[in-house]
Design a protein around this motif. Structure first.
Motif, PDB file in Angstrom:
ATOM      1  N   ASP A 160      60.538  52.830  23.751  1.00  0.00           N
ATOM      2  CA  ASP A 160      59.888  52.111  22.670  1.00  0.00           C
ATOM      3  C   ASP A 160      58.630  52.892  22.287  1.00  0.00           C
ATOM      4  N   LYS A 161      58.350  52.985  21.025  1.00  0.00           N
ATOM      5  CA  LYS A 161      57.218  53.772  20.549  1.00  0.00           C
ATOM      6  C   LYS A 161      55.886  53.259  21.082  1.00  0.00           C
ATOM      7  N   ARG A 162      55.801  51.957  21.384  1.00  0.00           N
ATOM      8  CA  ARG A 162      54.541  51.361  21.824  1.00  0.00           C
ATOM      9  C   ARG A 162      54.220  51.628  23.286  1.00  0.00           C
ATOM     10  N   VAL A 163      55.192  52.099  24.051  1.00  0.00           N
ATOM     11  CA  VAL A 163      54.994  52.340  25.480  1.00  0.00           C
ATOM     12  C   VAL A 163      54.341  53.704  25.673  1.00  0.00           C
ATOM     13  N   ARG A 164      53.467  53.801  26.680  1.00  0.00           N
ATOM     14  CA  ARG A 164      52.762  55.063  26.914  1.00  0.00           C
ATOM     15  C   ARG A 164      53.727  56.190  27.252  1.00  0.00           C
ATOM     16  N   ARG A 165      53.262  57.418  27.133  1.00  0.00           N
ATOM     17  CA  ARG A 165      54.099  58.617  27.260  1.00  0.00           C
ATOM     18  C   ARG A 165      54.898  58.657  28.549  1.00  0.00           C
ATOM     19  N   SER A 199      61.127  62.917  18.443  1.00  0.00           N
ATOM     20  CA  SER A 199      59.794  63.446  18.170  1.00  0.00           C
ATOM     21  C   SER A 199      59.945  64.873  17.633  1.00  0.00           C
TER      22      SER A 199
END
Length: 88
Positions: free
Chosen positions: A23-28, A68
């Motif tokens: 999910d884009k909101r989760v940290r790397r 990405s």
């Protein structure tokens, strides 16, 4: 939104990246949905530098996941081994 990106692992000065769907909101380096492969930028001559499960990559792109820019570059530059092996 779901993205296909790199998640860093390895030791200090010895990077190793997993190619993950997250999910884009989760940290790397946080929680991810699925691991698709890996990228080893410091691979020696006999070692594998990049491995990706193409079937799962195509599935995730088909359901709307966006890669990405770095993952797109890696996939574009990497030789695809499956069609070459099938042709031989």
């Amino acid at each position: 939104m779901v993205v296909i990106r790199l998640s860093r692992g390895g030791a200090k000065a010895r990077p190793f990246f997993n190619i993950v769907v997250a999910d884009k909101r989760v940290r790397r380096d946080g929680r991810f949905i699925e691991r698709l492969g890996f990228y080893n930028p410091l691979a020696k001559d006999g070692e594998e530098k990049l491995r990706v499960a193409q079937d799962r990559l195509n599935y995730w792109k088909g359901v709307g996941a966006q890669a990405s820019p770095t993952v797109e570059r890696l996939l574009k530059d990497a030789p695809v081994a499956a069609p070459a092996a099938a042709a031989a």
